[in-house]
Scaffold this active site. Structure first.
Site, PDB file in Angstrom:
ATOM      1  N   GLY A 177       0.539  -0.937  -0.071  1.00 56.09           N
ATOM      2  CA  GLY A 177      -0.155   0.016   0.176  1.00 56.09           C
ATOM      3  C   GLY A 177       0.519   0.903  -0.090  1.00 56.09           C
ATOM      4  N   GLN A 214       3.350  10.126   1.756  1.00 54.75           N
ATOM      5  CA  GLN A 214       4.544   9.577   2.096  1.00 54.75           C
ATOM      6  C   GLN A 214       4.790   9.850  -0.013  1.00 54.75           C
ATOM      7  OE1 GLN A 214       2.674   4.907   2.347  1.00 54.75           O
ATOM      8  NE2 GLN A 214       5.053   4.592   3.175  1.00 54.75           N
ATOM      9  N   CYS A 232       7.999  -0.523   6.276  1.00 53.50           N
ATOM     10  CA  CYS A 232       7.039   0.467   5.811  1.00 53.50           C
ATOM     11  C   CYS A 232       7.599   1.318   4.724  1.00 53.50           C
ATOM     12  CB  CYS A 232       6.601   1.067   6.313  1.00 53.50           C
ATOM     13  SG  CYS A 232       6.715   2.725   5.899  1.00 53.50           S
ATOM     14  N   LEU A 233       7.742   0.941   3.354  1.00 57.10           N
ATOM     15  CA  LEU A 233       7.949   1.435   2.873  1.00 57.10           C
ATOM     16  C   LEU A 233       8.723   3.030   2.233  1.00 57.10           C
ATOM     17  CD1 LEU A 233       6.087   1.415  -0.879  1.00 57.10           C
ATOM     18  CD2 LEU A 233       8.225   0.402  -0.752  1.00 57.10           C
ATOM     19  N   HIS A 265      -2.363   1.135   8.770  1.00 57.78           N
ATOM     20  CA  HIS A 265      -1.085   1.399   8.499  1.00 57.78           C
ATOM     21  C   HIS A 265      -0.867   2.832   7.523  1.00 57.78           C
ATOM     22  CE1 HIS A 265       3.661   0.875   7.652  1.00 57.78           C
ATOM     23  NE2 HIS A 265       3.255   1.745   7.295  1.00 57.78           N
ATOM     24  N   GLU A 266      -2.133   2.474   6.425  1.00 58.72           N
ATOM     25  CA  GLU A 266      -2.247   3.486   5.544  1.00 58.72           C
ATOM     26  C   GLU A 266      -3.219   3.976   6.078  1.00 58.72           C
ATOM     27  OE1 GLU A 266       0.058   4.038   2.948  1.00 58.72           O
ATOM     28  OE2 GLU A 266       0.429   0.985   3.277  1.00 58.72           O
ATOM     29  N   HIS A 291      -0.943   6.662   8.194  1.00 63.28           N
ATOM     30  CA  HIS A 291      -0.030   7.640   7.324  1.00 63.28           C
ATOM     31  C   HIS A 291      -0.571   9.009   7.264  1.00 63.28           C
ATOM     32  CE1 HIS A 291       3.622   6.055   6.400  1.00 63.28           C
ATOM     33  NE2 HIS A 291       3.103   4.521   6.360  1.00 63.28           N
TER      34      HIS A 291
HETATM   35 ZN   LIG Z   1       4.160   2.690   5.185  1.00 58.19          ZN
END
Ligand SMILES: [Zn+2]
Length: 176
Positions: free
Chosen positions: A47, A52, A94-95, A136-137, A140
């Protein structure tokens, strides 16, 4: 035109910003969503949230590998959590914090309300991996990273590992 966007890493102040509601789904928003999907797939993420990629907008995307290979990636605009239930511990990455993984406790299920890319109101009930990626998103979009949900000592250790460039080879783990 869709393109690969730069993913902001831990330390970038935009990751601490709270996303703003999208008022109008215009071409710019559609292009952003397309580019976010392209970027998420390129980096093999599960995701990706708009913050991000440096956009303070209430928008995230979720990969086909989570929603089902036979479906389109999920585009979620202006999400609101209507209900949560249960609790479960799952490993997350996480990216924006590449190489770092940790077990995080979160609710097991979520009832989500959102707008899709066509501007239609949608509701979704999810558990398992999909619920996990949604939480998670959603975090963010509120300027939160997964390690903010861990105890202080664990978070401190993970930040130190990240700063040292500690990378574990865990290609099979989810990165969102
Ligand atoms: Zn993340």
């Amino acid at each position: 035109m869709k393109k690969i966007l730069e993913i902001r890493l831990y330390g970038d102040p935009v990751l601490r910003e709270k996303a703003e509601k999208i008022r109008k789904i215009d071409e710019k928003i559609k292009e952003l969503a397309e580019s976010m999907i392209e970027t998420m797939d390129y980096y093999e993420g599960a995701g990706l949230a708009a913050t991000q990629v440096g956009e303070k907008l209430s928008l995230f995307v979720i990969s086909r590998k989570i929603v089902g290979e036979d479906k389109e990636p999920l585009v979620v605009i202006n999400p609101e959590i209507l209900d949560i239930w249960g609790e479960i511990i799952m490993e997350e990455g996480c990216l924006s914090i590449p190489g770092i993984y940790a077990e995080v406790e979160r609710p097991e299920g979520v009832h989500l309300k959102y707008i899709n890319l066509e501007g239609e109101e949608r509701e979704l009930k999810a558990e398992g991996m999909l619920a996990r990626v949604i939480f998670h998103e959603f975090d963010h979009l509120n300027g939160m990273l997964f390690w903010d949900r861990l105890d202080r000592e664990t978070k401190r250790i993970l930040i130190a590992q990240f700063k040292k460039g500690f990378i574990r080879n865990k290609e099979d783990k989810i990165r969102v």
